[in-house]
Design a protein around this motif. Structure first.
Motif, PDB file in Angstrom:
ATOM      1  N   SER A  83       0.854  -1.265  -0.095  1.00  0.00           N
ATOM      2  CA  SER A  83       0.125   0.081  -0.105  1.00  0.00           C
ATOM      3  C   SER A  83       0.794   1.251  -0.028  1.00  0.00           C
ATOM      4  CB  SER A  83      -0.933   0.035   1.228  1.00  0.00           C
ATOM      5  OG  SER A  83      -1.716   0.863   1.281  1.00  0.00           O
ATOM      6  N   ARG A  84       1.801   1.109   0.791  1.00  0.00           N
ATOM      7  CA  ARG A  84       2.777   2.338   0.671  1.00  0.00           C
ATOM      8  C   ARG A  84       3.638   2.674  -0.331  1.00  0.00           C
ATOM      9  NH1 ARG A  84       3.099   0.544   6.115  1.00  0.00           N
ATOM     10  NH2 ARG A  84       4.983  -0.497   5.704  1.00  0.00           N
ATOM     11  N   MET A  85       4.110   1.517  -1.307  1.00  0.00           N
ATOM     12  CA  MET A  85       4.669   1.590  -2.639  1.00  0.00           C
ATOM     13  C   MET A  85       3.656   2.065  -3.433  1.00  0.00           C
ATOM     14  SD  MET A  85       7.299  -1.660  -2.464  1.00  0.00           S
ATOM     15  CE  MET A  85       6.370  -2.766  -1.724  1.00  0.00           C
ATOM     16  N   GLN A  86       2.695   1.478  -3.558  1.00  0.00           N
ATOM     17  CA  GLN A  86       1.837   1.695  -4.431  1.00  0.00           C
ATOM     18  C   GLN A  86       0.687   2.929  -4.350  1.00  0.00           C
ATOM     19  OE1 GLN A  86       2.646   0.247  -7.287  1.00  0.00           O
ATOM     20  NE2 GLN A  86       1.197  -1.109  -7.824  1.00  0.00           N
ATOM     21  N   ASN A  87       0.656   3.655  -3.305  1.00  0.00           N
ATOM     22  CA  ASN A  87      -0.206   4.503  -2.760  1.00  0.00           C
ATOM     23  C   ASN A  87      -1.720   4.027  -3.194  1.00  0.00           C
ATOM     24  OD1 ASN A  87      -0.877   6.995  -1.709  1.00  0.00           O
ATOM     25  ND2 ASN A  87      -0.860   7.877  -3.800  1.00  0.00           N
ATOM     26  N   TYR A 118       4.888  -3.478  -8.369  1.00  0.00           N
ATOM     27  CA  TYR A 118       4.823  -3.031  -9.853  1.00  0.00           C
ATOM     28  C   TYR A 118       3.103  -2.946 -10.155  1.00  0.00           C
ATOM     29  CZ  TYR A 118       5.452  -3.503 -15.039  1.00  0.00           C
ATOM     30  OH  TYR A 118       5.389  -3.270 -16.220  1.00  0.00           O
ATOM     31  N   ILE A 119       2.724  -4.184 -10.007  1.00  0.00           N
ATOM     32  CA  ILE A 119       1.188  -4.234 -10.294  1.00  0.00           C
ATOM     33  C   ILE A 119       0.547  -4.892  -8.950  1.00  0.00           C
ATOM     34  CG2 ILE A 119      -0.369  -5.178 -11.709  1.00  0.00           C
ATOM     35  CD1 ILE A 119       1.195  -3.078 -13.198  1.00  0.00           C
ATOM     36  N   THR A 120      -0.565  -4.392  -8.437  1.00  0.00           N
ATOM     37  CA  THR A 120      -1.233  -5.057  -7.432  1.00  0.00           C
ATOM     38  C   THR A 120      -2.425  -5.464  -7.855  1.00  0.00           C
ATOM     39  OG1 THR A 120      -0.351  -3.154  -5.886  1.00  0.00           O
ATOM     40  CG2 THR A 120      -2.473  -4.508  -5.159  1.00  0.00           C
ATOM     41  N   ASN A 121      -3.133  -6.774  -7.436  1.00  0.00           N
ATOM     42  CA  ASN A 121      -4.141  -7.219  -8.288  1.00  0.00           C
ATOM     43  C   ASN A 121      -5.012  -7.859  -7.213  1.00  0.00           C
ATOM     44  OD1 ASN A 121      -2.903  -7.681 -11.244  1.00  0.00           O
ATOM     45  ND2 ASN A 121      -1.245  -8.275  -9.557  1.00  0.00           N
ATOM     46  N   ARG A 122      -6.323  -8.054  -7.624  1.00  0.00           N
ATOM     47  CA  ARG A 122      -7.448  -8.650  -6.923  1.00  0.00           C
ATOM     48  C   ARG A 122      -8.335  -9.491  -7.657  1.00  0.00           C
ATOM     49  NH1 ARG A 122     -12.697  -7.152  -6.587  1.00  0.00           N
ATOM     50  NH2 ARG A 122     -12.375  -5.250  -7.800  1.00  0.00           N
ATOM     51  N   PHE A 123      -8.254 -10.767  -7.176  1.00  0.00           N
ATOM     52  CA  PHE A 123      -9.048 -11.750  -7.917  1.00  0.00           C
ATOM     53  C   PHE A 123     -10.299 -12.087  -7.284  1.00  0.00           C
ATOM     54  CE2 PHE A 123     -10.422 -16.057  -8.759  1.00  0.00           C
ATOM     55  CZ  PHE A 123     -10.279 -16.499  -9.920  1.00  0.00           C
ATOM     56  N   ASP A 124     -11.324 -11.801  -8.036  1.00  0.00           N
ATOM     57  CA  ASP A 124     -12.837 -11.810  -7.551  1.00  0.00           C
ATOM     58  C   ASP A 124     -13.240 -13.339  -7.853  1.00  0.00           C
ATOM     59  OD1 ASP A 124     -15.868 -12.181  -7.528  1.00  0.00           O
ATOM     60  OD2 ASP A 124     -15.424 -10.143  -7.235  1.00  0.00           O
ATOM     61  N   VAL A 136       0.872   1.937  -9.833  1.00  0.00           N
ATOM     62  CA  VAL A 136       1.224   2.812  -8.744  1.00  0.00           C
ATOM     63  C   VAL A 136       0.184   4.023  -8.869  1.00  0.00           C
ATOM     64  CG1 VAL A 136       3.004   4.322  -9.954  1.00  0.00           C
ATOM     65  CG2 VAL A 136       3.052   4.235  -7.543  1.00  0.00           C
ATOM     66  N   ASN A 137      -0.310   4.479  -7.883  1.00  0.00           N
ATOM     67  CA  ASN A 137      -1.425   5.313  -7.822  1.00  0.00           C
ATOM     68  C   ASN A 137      -2.637   5.016  -8.583  1.00  0.00           C
ATOM     69  OD1 ASN A 137       0.148   7.496  -6.269  1.00  0.00           O
ATOM     70  ND2 ASN A 137       1.150   7.848  -8.065  1.00  0.00           N
ATOM     71  N   ASN A 138      -3.031   3.627  -8.464  1.00  0.00           N
ATOM     72  CA  ASN A 138      -4.288   3.057  -9.300  1.00  0.00           C
ATOM     73  C   ASN A 138      -4.285   3.437 -10.531  1.00  0.00           C
ATOM     74  OD1 ASN A 138      -5.262   1.825  -6.947  1.00  0.00           O
ATOM     75  ND2 ASN A 138      -6.086   3.545  -6.114  1.00  0.00           N
ATOM     76  N   ARG A 139      -3.166   3.505 -11.201  1.00  0.00           N
ATOM     77  CA  ARG A 139      -3.034   3.674 -12.647  1.00  0.00           C
ATOM     78  C   ARG A 139      -3.125   2.213 -13.426  1.00  0.00           C
ATOM     79  NH1 ARG A 139       1.984   7.564 -12.136  1.00  0.00           N
ATOM     80  NH2 ARG A 139       0.919   9.588 -11.907  1.00  0.00           N
ATOM     81  N   ASP A 140      -3.763   2.548 -14.561  1.00  0.00           N
ATOM     82  CA  ASP A 140      -3.423   1.188 -15.499  1.00  0.00           C
ATOM     83  C   ASP A 140      -2.267   0.723 -15.751  1.00  0.00           C
ATOM     84  OD1 ASP A 140      -6.419   0.917 -15.328  1.00  0.00           O
ATOM     85  OD2 ASP A 140      -6.785   2.260 -17.226  1.00  0.00           O
TER      86      ASP A 140
END
Length: 168
Positions: A83-87, A118-124, A136-140
């Motif tokens: 969370s800190r790295m990706q904001n 690098y990329i944060t992911n959420r599997f539903d 980072v910063n919720n960018r695509d």
């Protein structure tokens, strides 16, 4: 670590601190660290269930890819660091959903920098695919290698979920 920081921590939790809250905080750390620490303490049972769920998917870290690696967080400190790295909000959201086996969180890192997000992911789980992938910063992201890896991960998670359902 100043007493006004302790007072500030206490005021953000509306009196929900345990009687020994001062023993929990780390006076060598900053406000954000201690806020996360207290939050984890408050939600320990839920967080333990979420981390236990995440452990089912550690096998994803064995994916052999020339450019990318997968990290499956299984303790709250990993969520906070990401969370800190990706904001982003990964250290504050989805823990209830993970504890209820509705979401799986995983990180993709570049192989040459495995400790840098690098990329944060959420599997539903109900939809059966990675519903959210953010840089980072919720960018695509625009890396086609990531897309290919996510497709492979989706398949592997669905297979593991079938296996877990058969065990129940």
């Amino acid at each position: 670590f100043k007493s006004d920081t302790c007072d500030s921590l206490a005021s953000t939790h509306d009196g929900r601190f345990p009687e020994n809250w001062a023993e929990i905080v780390d006076t060598n750390r900053n406000y954000e660290y201690n806020r996360d620490l207290i939050s984890d303490w408050e939600n320990k049972e839920r967080n333990d269930k979420a981390c236990e769920w995440q452990n089912n998917f550690k096998f994803l870290e064995q994916i052999d890819n020339n450019k990318l690696v997968v990290v499956v967080p299984t303790d709250m400190s990993a969520f906070h660091a990401e969370s800190r790295m990706q904001n982003n909000c990964v250290s504050y959201y989805y823990h209830d959903d993970m504890a209820d086996h509705e979401q799986i969180i995983y990180f993709i890192r570049k192989k040459e920098k495995p400790n840098k997000s690098y990329i944060t992911n959420r599997f539903d789980v109900s939809d059966g695919y990675t519903a959210e992938s953010r840089a980072v910063n919720n960018r695509d992201y625009t890396d086609p290698d990531v897309t290919d890896l996510i497709n492979e991960i989706n398949k592997m998670i669905r297979e593991k979920l079938e296996e877990l359902n058969e065990e129940e």
